[in-house]
Design a protein around this motif. Structure first.
Motif, mmCIF file in Angstrom:
data_model
loop_
_atom_site.group_PDB
_atom_site.id
_atom_site.type_symbol
_atom_site.label_atom_id
_atom_site.label_comp_id
_atom_site.label_asym_id
_atom_site.label_seq_id
_atom_site.Cartn_x
_atom_site.Cartn_y
_atom_site.Cartn_z
ATOM 1 N N THR A 123 0.828 -1.208 0.000
ATOM 2 C CA THR A 123 0.000 0.000 0.000
ATOM 3 C C THR A 123 0.865 1.261 0.000
ATOM 4 N N SER A 140 -13.156 -1.393 5.587
ATOM 5 C CA SER A 140 -12.414 -1.135 4.353
ATOM 6 C C SER A 140 -13.265 -0.349 3.362
ATOM 7 N N SER A 185 -12.003 3.279 2.070
ATOM 8 C CA SER A 185 -11.639 3.390 0.659
ATOM 9 C C SER A 185 -12.590 4.331 -0.077
ATOM 10 N N GLN A 210 -6.523 0.638 5.421
ATOM 11 C CA GLN A 210 -6.520 -0.324 4.318
ATOM 12 C C GLN A 210 -5.554 -1.493 4.532
ATOM 13 N N THR A 213 -6.883 -3.843 7.312
ATOM 14 C CA THR A 213 -8.004 -4.724 6.947
ATOM 15 C C THR A 213 -7.531 -5.842 6.027
ATOM 16 N N ASN A 243 -15.413 -2.624 -1.345
ATOM 17 C CA ASN A 243 -14.849 -1.310 -1.660
ATOM 18 C C ASN A 243 -15.519 -0.690 -2.880
#
Length: 383
Positions: free
Chosen positions: A135, A220, A224, A317, A320, A344
């Motif tokens: 990420t 999430s 997101s 993020q 999760t 998401n």
């Protein structure tokens, strides 16, 4: 393929493909404004971006276990380039929406392939580190993409000079992102996915009944969707308040930069605090910052607020992703990843359409209040 080889290739490619997507997303809003789109139409186009992923994410989750994670990354990268070509030619809102939908589907393929690869190839005791690095690479692309887009597109004040030039940049980035991963075209799946006789939807339903899975996926979804809405509606907010296109591009990049910083330090934070403590505290900060955005009087204040929001939004993020990987067996992780991404994309499909209607009636600032309410719902108790 050794651990360092697959990870390095994936992280490089992820940074570049995410950069291409973050060139595309804000410029879709500006191209829509060039075509005289209303706020509600901009919200609809943002929703269309997530429509095909909502419909196909679970199918992708089953396919990646048969086709292979590496090939999914390649297919996704290829079609990001194809969508950039369509966006350059988009001279109507209909064609713009079609190109936006294709770019969303291509982005999903990259994410399903990349996240499944991390979930399957990473040692269990290194999930936080590897998902944090994955990420982090995405946030690097999110940071650089909007700045490059505004520099290449130029500015006439509140609008870019050439959105087509920015889309051409996205095409070049997609081609560059293909270089480190093209060798995966013959790679088999790391773990062959579980074949479910009941179908993808029912298999996902069974997965959601596992303790902790639904809560992680809903959290999430909220985080997101909030980050995604900022990319789409900050340009509209800037346009309404006469903030320059360059300043909005920088602000979007600031959000990504501080998300990247939070992910860089996630390993250290996880050593001191539990995942629940980190998610709770970061979501509380995100709520406060979303409210503050609605009242930002100038670009400087907006940038400062987004600076803090980016750090808090960046934490949820990867955590999760880690939780879902820990709660599932290896042969169901591809489905788990795609189920999370379905959540998401469902949020990113429904919420922009609602946000567009809110912005049309009450202005873009009201959208940020709505985002604060959305993140607040993550505190509703659930199993």
């Amino acid at each position: 393929m050794s651990q360092s080889q697959w990870a390095t290739k994936l992280f490089y490619s992820s940074a570049i493909t995410q950069g291409a997507i973050y060139v595309i997303r804000p410029m879709i809003t500006y191209r829509a404004l060039e075509l005289d789109a209303t706020a509600s139409t901009i919200g609809f186009i943002a929703a269309v971006y997530a429509l095909l992923p909502v419909l196909l994410a679970l199918t992708f989750g089953k396919m990646v276990g048969q086709i292979g994670e590496g090939r999914f990354v390649i297919f996704g990268t290829l079609f990001i380039g194809v969508s950039a070509v369509l966006l350059m030619a988009a001279d109507s809102l209909t064609l713009l929406a079609i190109a936006a939908a294709l770019s969303g589907l291509a982005h999903l393929a990259c994410m399903v392939g990349g996240q499944t690869m991390v979930a399957l190839k990473s040692p269990p005791d290194q999930y936080e580190e590897h998902f944090g690095r994955y990420t982090f690479s995405a946030s690097l692309g999110h940071m650089v993409g909007p700045i490059l887009a505004t520099l290449v597109a130029g500015s006439t004040g509140v609008m870019p000079k050439s959105t087509s030039a920015a889309f051409a940049l996205a095409l070049a980035l997609a081609a560059l992102a293909m270089v480190p991963v093209i060798s995966w075209r013959n790679e088999p799946p790391t773990v062959v996915g579980r074949k479910e006789d009941s179908g993808a939807l029912r298999a996902a339903g069974k997965l959601l009944k596992k303790p902790g899975i639904f809560a992680a996926i809903f959290t999430s979804l909220a985080i997101s969707s909030t980050a995604d809405i900022l990319v789409v509606f900050l340009p509209l907010y800037g346009n309404e308040n006469q903030f320059s296109a360059l300043s909005i591009g920088i602000i979007i990049s600031i959000r990504a930069a501080t998300s990247m910083a939070s992910r860089f330090f996630l390993g250290r934070l996880s050593a001191r605090f539990s995942a629940r403590q980190l998610i709770t505290s970061s979501n509380l900060i995100s709520i406060a910052m979303c409210v503050a955005m609605a009242f930002a009087p100038n670009a400087w204040v907006l940038g400062a607020v987004v600076f803090v929001a980016g750090f808090s939004l960046g934490v949820g993020q990867p955590l999760t992703m880690t939780l879902i990987s820990q709660l599932t067996a290896p042969d169901e992780r591809a489905l788990a990843v795609s189920t999370r991404l379905t959540g998401n994309r469902l949020g990113q499909f429904l919420i922009p359409a609602v946000a567009g209607l809110v912005a049309a009636s009450a202005g873009a600032s009201a959208v940020f209040i709505g985002l604060a309410i959305l993140v607040s719902t993550t505190f509703i108790p659930r199993q």
